[in-house]
Motif scaffolding. Sequence first.
Motif, mmCIF file in Angstrom:
data_model
loop_
_atom_site.group_PDB
_atom_site.id
_atom_site.type_symbol
_atom_site.label_atom_id
_atom_site.label_comp_id
_atom_site.label_asym_id
_atom_site.label_seq_id
_atom_site.Cartn_x
_atom_site.Cartn_y
_atom_site.Cartn_z
ATOM 1 N N UNK A 1 9.342 -4.346 -4.174
ATOM 2 C CA UNK A 1 10.248 -3.989 -3.081
ATOM 3 C C UNK A 1 9.597 -2.891 -2.256
ATOM 4 N N UNK A 2 9.387 -3.167 -0.972
ATOM 5 C CA UNK A 2 8.823 -2.177 -0.073
ATOM 6 C C UNK A 2 9.856 -1.746 0.954
ATOM 7 N N UNK A 3 9.661 -0.564 1.513
ATOM 8 C CA UNK A 3 10.547 -0.051 2.563
ATOM 9 C C UNK A 3 9.725 0.109 3.837
ATOM 10 N N UNK A 4 10.176 -0.502 4.906
ATOM 11 C CA UNK A 4 9.522 -0.358 6.202
ATOM 12 C C UNK A 4 9.673 1.089 6.664
ATOM 13 N N UNK A 5 8.561 1.774 6.874
ATOM 14 C CA UNK A 5 8.616 3.197 7.202
ATOM 15 C C UNK A 5 9.065 3.467 8.638
ATOM 16 N N UNK A 6 9.174 2.438 9.452
ATOM 17 C CA UNK A 6 9.688 2.613 10.811
ATOM 18 C C UNK A 6 11.185 2.375 10.897
ATOM 19 N N UNK A 7 11.656 1.378 10.148
ATOM 20 C CA UNK A 7 13.067 0.991 10.263
ATOM 21 C C UNK A 7 13.899 1.339 9.035
ATOM 22 N N UNK A 8 13.256 1.524 7.902
ATOM 23 C CA UNK A 8 13.985 1.772 6.664
ATOM 24 C C UNK A 8 14.469 0.500 5.996
ATOM 25 N N UNK A 9 14.132 -0.657 6.567
ATOM 26 C CA UNK A 9 14.571 -1.937 6.005
ATOM 27 C C UNK A 9 13.799 -2.266 4.732
ATOM 28 N N UNK A 10 14.509 -2.842 3.765
ATOM 29 C CA UNK A 10 13.877 -3.259 2.516
ATOM 30 C C UNK A 10 13.257 -4.641 2.682
ATOM 31 N N UNK A 11 12.112 -4.841 2.075
ATOM 32 C CA UNK A 11 11.453 -6.154 2.109
ATOM 33 C C UNK A 11 10.916 -6.445 0.715
ATOM 34 N N UNK A 12 11.175 -7.652 0.241
ATOM 35 C CA UNK A 12 10.686 -8.077 -1.060
ATOM 36 C C UNK A 12 9.396 -8.860 -0.896
ATOM 37 N N UNK A 13 8.368 -8.422 -1.600
ATOM 38 C CA UNK A 13 7.060 -9.085 -1.567
ATOM 39 C C UNK A 13 6.853 -9.849 -2.869
ATOM 40 N N UNK A 14 6.586 -11.134 -2.768
ATOM 41 C CA UNK A 14 6.250 -11.902 -3.955
ATOM 42 C C UNK A 14 4.854 -11.513 -4.417
ATOM 43 N N UNK A 15 4.483 -11.946 -5.599
ATOM 44 C CA UNK A 15 3.148 -11.663 -6.114
ATOM 45 C C UNK A 15 2.087 -12.154 -5.132
ATOM 46 N N UNK A 16 2.272 -13.339 -4.605
ATOM 47 C CA UNK A 16 1.302 -13.902 -3.657
ATOM 48 C C UNK A 16 1.229 -13.076 -2.380
ATOM 49 N N UNK A 17 2.374 -12.612 -1.893
ATOM 50 C CA UNK A 17 2.400 -11.825 -0.659
ATOM 51 C C UNK A 17 1.742 -10.456 -0.830
ATOM 52 N N UNK A 18 1.635 -9.988 -2.056
ATOM 53 C CA UNK A 18 0.963 -8.707 -2.313
ATOM 54 C C UNK A 18 -0.548 -8.815 -2.124
ATOM 55 N N UNK A 19 -1.062 -10.045 -2.118
ATOM 56 C CA UNK A 19 -2.485 -10.315 -1.864
ATOM 57 C C UNK A 19 -3.388 -9.450 -2.746
ATOM 58 N N UNK A 20 -3.165 -9.573 -4.022
ATOM 59 C CA UNK A 20 -3.938 -8.792 -4.973
ATOM 60 C C UNK A 20 -5.381 -9.284 -5.067
#
Length: 337
Positions: free
Chosen positions: A142-161
């Motif tokens: 779970x990440x927080x957009x530092x401009x808007x404060x909106x929460x965003x869920x990143x899947x394992x794939x979206x994390x681009x490890x």
Amino acid sequence: MQIHPQVDLSTQNTLGLRSQAGLYTELHSIIDLHALIQDPSLKNEKWHILGGGSNLVLPSVVQGLVIKVANTGRELLHEEADHWFVKAHAGENWNDFVQWTLQHGYHGLENLSLIPGTVGAAPIQNIGAYGVEVKDTIWEVTGVDLKTGALKTFSNEECRFSYRDSFFKQEGAGKYLIWDVTFRLPKKVKLNLDYGDVRKELERQGLEENPVNVSKAVIAIRSSKLPDPKVIGNAGSFFKNPIVSASQKEDLLKKYPQLVSFPAGEGKFKLAAGWLIDQAGWKGQKLGPVGMFEKQALVLVNHGGASADDVWKLAAKVCADVKARFGVEIEPEPIRW
């Protein structure tokens, strides 16, 4: 929440570098973060996100706002037939969290015991040790957009490890703050004992092969090889293990039969940076107030009073000497502010 001016960060980075934040605050809740985002006096300030300070090289003065992530909490979300789903907040101490999972019978993170830092930093760096990378157990972030404060869920794939890397260290750097991490831990025990001296340490201590004892073995190995930051400043392994082609590895083996390497997939091999640095003559050597640790050449240490400039001068010299001797490029692992 309070914002403090001119705060000393010397004890908030494990290298123990002399550093001061222009502005500093601690973040305990999403409400705190929203307050920061809406504060007009902070609109033009550069924001820096601070976890445990264990993989970081700080300048003498950090311009802007340093935000210490201090939200805590951990819980079992749910379980399926083959997995547990466990969530931890970003401010949790990483090793404390690993030990908590093992105490509750949730295994899979035991090889990552005693890695310094926080849960929130783990996916950024894709921390790894003794044959395991955290990406193998992360379900979502779970990440927080530092401009808007909106929460965003990143899947394992979206994390681009990738090796010691992720979306959050690259494109997402400065855009998202990691708020919590959910791990998918297998119920079927599958121990990883063949990397490093894990199996030997279990045998040395006469321990049964199980997740809790693997953790004990890893802690014993790390404690014997790596310096305690409370005793001597360090950021753990300072350089990434370089990845080379199979042909380059074979060429090096002809010249250096003792070369240490590990398969890295797709015809690639990972070389042990510590071995390369040792053979280049840097183990236990100093350059000013910094040096490479006498027991582990991969670890850069602060013998006292060092600055970021001292660290980077030594890092550049080590990289140049390894390149000159082996034709292999190594690069620092810590984040540079």
